[in-house]
Structure formats: C-alpha cells, structure tokens
Design an enzyme around this catalytic site. Structure first.
Site, PDB file in Angstrom:
ATOM      1  N   HIS A   1       0.745   4.684  -2.263  1.00 40.33           N
ATOM      2  CA  HIS A   1      -0.061   5.710  -1.600  1.00 40.33           C
ATOM      3  C   HIS A   1       0.673   6.466  -0.512  1.00 40.33           C
ATOM      4  O   HIS A   1       0.087   7.270   0.190  1.00 40.33           O
ATOM      5  CB  HIS A   1      -1.343   5.087  -1.074  1.00 40.33           C
ATOM      6  CG  HIS A   1      -2.167   4.495  -2.174  1.00 40.33           C
ATOM      7  ND1 HIS A   1      -2.804   5.278  -3.117  1.00 40.33           N
ATOM      8  CD2 HIS A   1      -2.406   3.208  -2.533  1.00 40.33           C
ATOM      9  CE1 HIS A   1      -3.426   4.483  -3.985  1.00 40.33           C
ATOM     10  NE2 HIS A   1      -3.186   3.234  -3.659  1.00 40.33           N
TER      11      HIS A   1
ATOM     12  N   ARG B   1     -13.091  -0.960  -1.924  1.00 38.46           N
ATOM     13  CA  ARG B   1     -11.985  -0.246  -2.572  1.00 38.46           C
ATOM     14  C   ARG B   1     -10.650  -0.903  -2.236  1.00 38.46           C
ATOM     15  O   ARG B   1      -9.792  -1.075  -3.103  1.00 38.46           O
ATOM     16  CB  ARG B   1     -11.988   1.225  -2.122  1.00 38.46           C
ATOM     17  CG  ARG B   1     -11.042   2.102  -2.920  1.00 38.46           C
ATOM     18  CD  ARG B   1     -11.575   2.310  -4.324  1.00 38.46           C
ATOM     19  NE  ARG B   1     -10.580   2.959  -5.193  1.00 38.46           N
ATOM     20  CZ  ARG B   1      -9.728   2.303  -5.972  1.00 38.46           C
ATOM     21  NH1 ARG B   1      -9.723   0.981  -5.996  1.00 38.46           N
ATOM     22  NH2 ARG B   1      -8.875   2.967  -6.739  1.00 38.46           N
TER      23      ARG B   1
ATOM     24  N   CYS C   1       0.855  -1.196   0.000  1.00 39.66           N
ATOM     25  CA  CYS C   1       0.000   0.000   0.000  1.00 39.66           C
ATOM     26  C   CYS C   1       0.886   1.239   0.000  1.00 39.66           C
ATOM     27  O   CYS C   1       0.645   2.202  -0.732  1.00 39.66           O
ATOM     28  CB  CYS C   1      -0.887   0.039   1.247  1.00 39.66           C
ATOM     29  SG  CYS C   1      -1.883  -1.407   1.547  1.00 39.66           S
TER      30      CYS C   1
ATOM     31  N   CYS D   1      -8.131  -2.686  -4.885  1.00 41.55           N
ATOM     32  CA  CYS D   1      -6.769  -2.156  -5.016  1.00 41.55           C
ATOM     33  C   CYS D   1      -5.741  -3.269  -4.822  1.00 41.55           C
ATOM     34  O   CYS D   1      -4.788  -3.392  -5.577  1.00 41.55           O
ATOM     35  CB  CYS D   1      -6.578  -1.047  -3.971  1.00 41.55           C
ATOM     36  SG  CYS D   1      -5.198   0.035  -4.285  1.00 41.55           S
TER      37      CYS D   1
END
Lengths: 286, 126
Positions: A204, A243, A200, A247
């Site tokens: 991000h 979501r 992640c 992802c």
C-alpha cells in the site's frame, strides 16, 4: 522501511546535491508525515493532495466513473439510516443513550482516533462504543463487539461517519506518549510478517496504485477518511479494524484481534498521516 | 472465425482481432507442446491459490495480470541455469534483497519443491 527511506533519500539527495548518506526516518511525526506526503507527490505529481481521500479513484479515471455511478444511489444510505435508528433508540442498562457516554453524534467521528493521556492508549471510536456498553454493565451478548453484534457496530459507525462528513481530519499529537504511539504504529506499518513476508507498506505504499490482477492496490495516504466502507465485492460494510484484520490475515499472518493496541496504534499512524484531508465516510469501494 | 472477421468493419478492430487470434492460437500451440509438468506449473501460476503468479506478473496468455513484478518473458535467456530460477522461487530475498515484495514461496512453505519444479518447467516455455 529501508526502501521508503532510500527513495526519500534519493529525493533529498537530489535536492541537497548528494550531501546525505543516512536514510531519513525522523521520529517526529509531523516530519515523517511530510515525507509520506512528498513520497506520493513525487509518484503522482498531477494528483492534488485533497484528492487522496478518494483512494484509487483519484488516479484511475475509468474506475472513478464506475464509482461515481455507484454513488448516485449509494448503498451506504441504508446502513446510515439503520445506524441512526440504533444510535437514537439504544439505551444503556442505566437507561441513558450512548451520547451520555460519548457526546453528541455531530462531529464525534472527527475527534477520533485520539491518544488518551490518562490511560496512555489510542482510542478508536468503535472500541469506545463497546467500552461504553461494557462499563455500563451491558450483557456480554448484547455488546456491539465485532464478534457478537458486528452489523450494529458497523451501522452505527456508518451513521457517525456521516455526521462528520465534510469536516477535516485532525489527529493531534501533543505528548511524548502520543508520539510513541505514532511511532509504534509506524513500526507496525513497515513490519514484514506472515507467510507472504509482506508489510503494509509493501503493497500500500511502495506498490500503492499498481495493479494486482485487475485491481489497484490502495495507497495508504487518504485510506482512513472514508471508513466504514461498503464493499461491492463482499456486499457488506467493513469497519477499518475488520479491513485491517482481513488484510493482515490474507498475508498469511495470524492477526491480532480487532481493536487490539497493535491495530489501534496502526490506525493512529495512518490517521495522523491523513491530516488535513476531508472526512468522507462512509465510503464505497468495489 | 470467418463469420467473425467479416463482421469487423474498422481497421483498428481488425488489427486487434488479428492480434487476438494469433495470440490465442499461439497459446493453444504452446499448451499442446508442453510437458505434463509444465502444464501443471501453468495451472498453479495462473490459479488464485498458492501460486497466483499472475497477480503480479504478466505472462503470455494470462488475462488481467498485475504489474507489480516484471513481465515473465524470455526466461531461458534470463535464467540459463535452472537452479537460479528455482532459487528465486524458493527464496527471492537471496537474489533481490530483504525488501523484495515477492513472497518466499519455498522458504515459507507456500509451495512444495515439486510445485516449484512444475512452475519452473512452465516458466521455461515463456
């Protein structure tokens, strides 16, 4: 993880005159959160903290003006209305409304996610709704789980988000159990998985705000306050767990189920880091 | 083309157009001189499927490229040895370290050896 810590270290080395050697990874959630906030302050010194709940629209003026155009007649209104109707009219098999199990709609979303000391788990609002129905003996095909009745779940979450708008995100960590859940979520955040071998944090955090083709990557800070979201690109509502699931799948990882303990811990980590930001769901994203 | 040029009134727009024309012209010329293998490589590199190099890297002729990785220019000068460039596509972790965001295209079987070879042929035209 090493890289976040090393950039954090770079900052602290500058501050302390080069005394530190080990990368900083405090197990104390508030200390780690502080580093996370500083990480972004360093990257975007001109963006005030309270702007982060607007996602990439905090850093991109062009995209923001388009986004503000979308908000004049927000697509989310119809989902809020549908969710309100469901919330008011739905009855559990015992004849009682969902509020008998969860409490009143006003401010309910602002109590989530939370760590339940009794069962030792992180509770997500979506899963608590599902469990209310299951525990009351609702027929399996009528339960609003992501598989059978996703739209109902998303609509009610949109309504509940709207009923906590303007409140402050305030996730509590007051026990060793909660601290452990946060740290498990942190591990999930930094764990590299799947065919793309990405975490992640890779997209991000380290590269949050950069472009993938024509689109900005969202930054993790402020990424939980506005769920569920209406995505223009898909034309439908996305809950946070849908979501996250999508992802993760897109990195070529076999995802866990929505609302699995793994993703609830991740949600807890992300949400705690978003403390002090204003809740502004349901949101709209391109 | 003449008609288009005459419609341009401001100097800025004219400069933009000139840049655009020479750019697209150069791309067409590049494509024309490209080997079949390099053409296949370009297709994979620009495509949104397995290769998708444009998602992160700027490449000549590619629209709306990402900016996560460095621009792919002067590849011959940067990678004089073909095997070094192949190795980066196979498993970038060997060169850039475990924390690189670039996926291990070969090691994780995102691309076949043949596809990587096509892409490398294309990259050497940049």
């Amino acid at each position: 993880m090493k890289r976040l810590f090393s950039s954090m270290i770079a900052a602290s080395v500058l501050a302390t005159g080069g005394a530190m050697a080990e990368p900083a990874n405090p197990s104390d959630p508030s200390e780690f959160r502080e580093l996370m906030v500083e990480f972004y302050q360093e990257r975007y010194p001109d963006i005030p903290f309270e702007e982060y709940n607007n996602g990439v629209y905090a850093i991109d003026e062009d995209a923001r003006s388009q986004w503000e155009g979308m908000m004049i007649f927000p697509e989310t209104d119809q989902y809020i209305a549908a969710g309100e109707e469901l919330w008011n009219e739905y009855r559990l098999p015992n004849g009682k409304p969902l509020s008998s199990c969860l409490g009143e709609a006003k401010g309910l979303r602002a109590k989530y996610p939370y760590f339940n000391e009794e069962d030792g788990e992180v509770h997500s609002l979506g899963l608590d709704i599902i469990n209310c129905q299951k525990n009351a003996g609702e027929d399996a095909e009528k339960v609003w789980d992501p598989k059978n009745n996703y739209k109902k779940l998303a609509n009610v979450l949109a309504y509940l988000a709207s009923e906590s708008r303007g409140m402050t995100n305030n996730v509590q960590i007051n026990s060793e159990g909660a601290k452990d859940a946060y740290n498990r979520g942190k591990e999930a955040w930094f764990r590299r998985t799947g065919q793309l071998d990405n975490s992640c944090a890779d997209c991000h955090q380290y590269h949050g705000g950069k472009y993938v083709r024509a689109e900005h990557l969202h930054m993790n800070l402020g990424n939980t306050t506005h769920f569920p979201i209406f995505r223009y690109s898909k034309g439908k509502m996305y809950t946070m767990h849908k979501r996250i699931y999508g992802c993760v799948r897109d990195t070529g990882t076999v995802p866990f189920a929505q609302y699995s303990p793994y993703y609830r811990d991740l949600e807890f980590f992300m949400s705690y880091n978003d403390n002090e930001l204003e809740l502004n769901g349901p949101g709209i994203r391109k | 083309m003449k008609k288009f040029t005459s419609a341009i009134t401001t100097a800025g727009a004219a400069a933009l157009l000139a840049a655009g024309l020479s750019f697209s012209g150069a791309t067409m010329a590049d494509d024309a001189g490209m080997s079949e293998s390099a053409k296949k490589g370009k297709e994979i590199a620009f495509g949104r499927g397995a290769g998708n190099c444009l998602a992160c890297h700027q490449m000549k002729g590619g629209n709306l490229a990402g900016n996560i990785g460095p621009a792919l220019i002067a590849m011959q000068a940067r990678y004089p040895e073909r095997e070094d460039l192949v190795a980066v596509l196979q498993d970038p972790r060997d060169k850039f370290g475990d924390q690189t965001i670039m996926p291990p295209f070969g090691a994780n079987k995102i691309l076949s050896d043949e596809e990587i070879s096509h892409i490398v042929d294309y990259l050497y035209t940049l």
